[in-house]
Enzyme design. Structure first.
Site, PDB file in Angstrom:
ATOM      1  N   GLY A 142       0.838  -1.217   0.117  1.00 17.09           N
ATOM      2  CA  GLY A 142      -0.150   0.000  -0.016  1.00 17.09           C
ATOM      3  C   GLY A 142       0.732   1.206  -0.076  1.00 17.09           C
ATOM      4  O   GLY A 142       1.872   1.337  -0.610  1.00 17.09           O
ATOM      5  N   ARG A 223       1.854  -3.683  12.810  1.00 15.57           N
ATOM      6  CA  ARG A 223       1.202  -4.033  14.250  1.00 15.57           C
ATOM      7  C   ARG A 223       1.705  -5.188  14.637  1.00 15.57           C
ATOM      8  O   ARG A 223       1.940  -6.381  14.051  1.00 15.57           O
ATOM      9  CB  ARG A 223      -0.354  -4.071  14.002  1.00 15.57           C
ATOM     10  N   GLU A 252       1.469  -3.559  23.432  1.00 14.59           N
ATOM     11  CA  GLU A 252       2.232  -2.521  23.900  1.00 14.59           C
ATOM     12  C   GLU A 252       1.484  -1.580  24.857  1.00 14.59           C
ATOM     13  O   GLU A 252       0.337  -1.483  25.228  1.00 14.59           O
ATOM     14  CB  GLU A 252       2.220  -1.389  22.555  1.00 14.59           C
ATOM     15  N   HIS A 270       8.022   2.137  18.878  1.00  6.53           N
ATOM     16  CA  HIS A 270       7.055   2.772  18.192  1.00  6.53           C
ATOM     17  C   HIS A 270       7.201   3.985  17.696  1.00  6.53           C
ATOM     18  O   HIS A 270       6.384   5.016  17.972  1.00  6.53           O
ATOM     19  CB  HIS A 270       5.605   2.636  18.678  1.00  6.53           C
TER      20      HIS A 270
END
Length: 304
Positions: A142, A223, A252, A270
């Site tokens: 994507g 993810r 997380e 992250h």
């Protein structure tokens, strides 16, 4: 926040600390709110939406929105929005940084230098992997995956990818679409850029990791739950794959202790979109969605 504070029609209440809200803080805030700007770490579930009789819009400060119960939001006619098209480049930069860090063992080297253990150049000292001529397998070509592929092409890498549909950028990138088993078998690096869905949750488990080359690296900026982390820890511990670099984790901010003992994994907190310009742009996008809905218009970036 400065933009919203200048609007005479808006009363702004802000979590002034640089952290996610507690559950009690979310409940307290949602009880009076007409609109909410939420973080990916905020769980916006049915119970929370039910205490918010005035709520009209939830603007998630992220591209992903798996933290929000869209079914419950639809039932209550609450518009949910995200921040697309503004963090792909930053996340792609980080992906390549993680790949270089693990493939060229930069974190290990940094630790040795800081510990005073660098004794000088040696022919076999901290050998890693060249990127030129290697195959990068991208799961999800994507927007972010495409940005990663462009960078990888500049490094002289070949691109294979798997996706439900042919990617419109595949020809430009000279990217070959293959099924997941073939991607795992052929790739020297596997990088995840897919959303977290019922289909992608746990998509890389013990069997899939075993299908990878023992010299291959796994990168995840998508993810954490897309990977069976226990299986990954075992694959890294036994050197079934060469290494991994992770920016996201299942559960997380908790990170499994098994990762901490391993030298062949790079662990980032992250940081995918953590560039100043990107985060500012995300804020502007979130605000534009909130103001559009509260002023009776249509949100630019609805996801429901």
């Amino acid at each position: 926040m400065e933009i919203l504070e200048r609007d005479p029609h808006i009363e702004l209440r802000v979590n002034s600390e640089d952290r996610g809200c507690t559950r009690d803080e979310l409940v307290s805030g949602f009880q009076w709110a007409d609109g909410a700007l939420t973080m990916l770490s905020d769980k916006i579930d049915r119970e929370l939406l039910e205490v918010a009789p005035r709520l009209r819009v939830v603007a998630n400060y992220a591209v992903g929105y798996n933290n929000i119960d869209l079914t419950a939001a639809n039932e209550r006619h609450v518009v949910v929005t995200n921040t697309p098209h503004c963090l792909a480049e930053a996340t792609a930069d980080l992906t390549m940084g993680l790949l270089l860090a693990v493939a060229r063992r930069l974190v290990e080297g940094d630790g040795l230098v800081r510990a005073g253990l660098f004794k000088g150049w040696a022919p076999e000292f901290l050998l890693g992997m060249d990127l030129h001529g290697k195959t990068l397998g991208i799961i999800g070509l994507g927007e972010i995956g495409t940005c990663v592929a462009r960078r990888a092409r500049a490094f002289g890498m070949r691109i294979v990818y798997c996706a439900r549909h042919e990617a419109p950028t595949a020809s430009e990138l000279q990217a070959e679409r293959v099924e997941l088993p073939e991607l795992l078998r052929r790739s020297d690096v596997v990088s995840l850029h897919c959303p977290l869905t019922a289909e992608t949750k746990g998509m890389l488990g013990a069997a899939q990791l075993a299908a990878m080359k023992p010299t291959a690296y796994l990168i995840n900026t998508a993810r954490g739950a897309c990977i069976d982390e226990n299986a990954l820890i075992e694959a890294l511990r036994t050197h079934a794959i060469a290494g991994a670099a992770l920016d996201v984790y299942d559960g997380e901010p908790n990170v499994k202790a098994g990762f901490m003992a391993l030298k062949n994994v790079v662990l980032a907190p992250h940081l995918g979109s953590a560039a100043t310009e990107t985060r500012v742009t995300m804020g502007h996008v979130a605000i534009s969605n909130i103001l559009a809905v509260l002023n009776g218009g249509i949100a630019p970036n609805p996801v429901n």
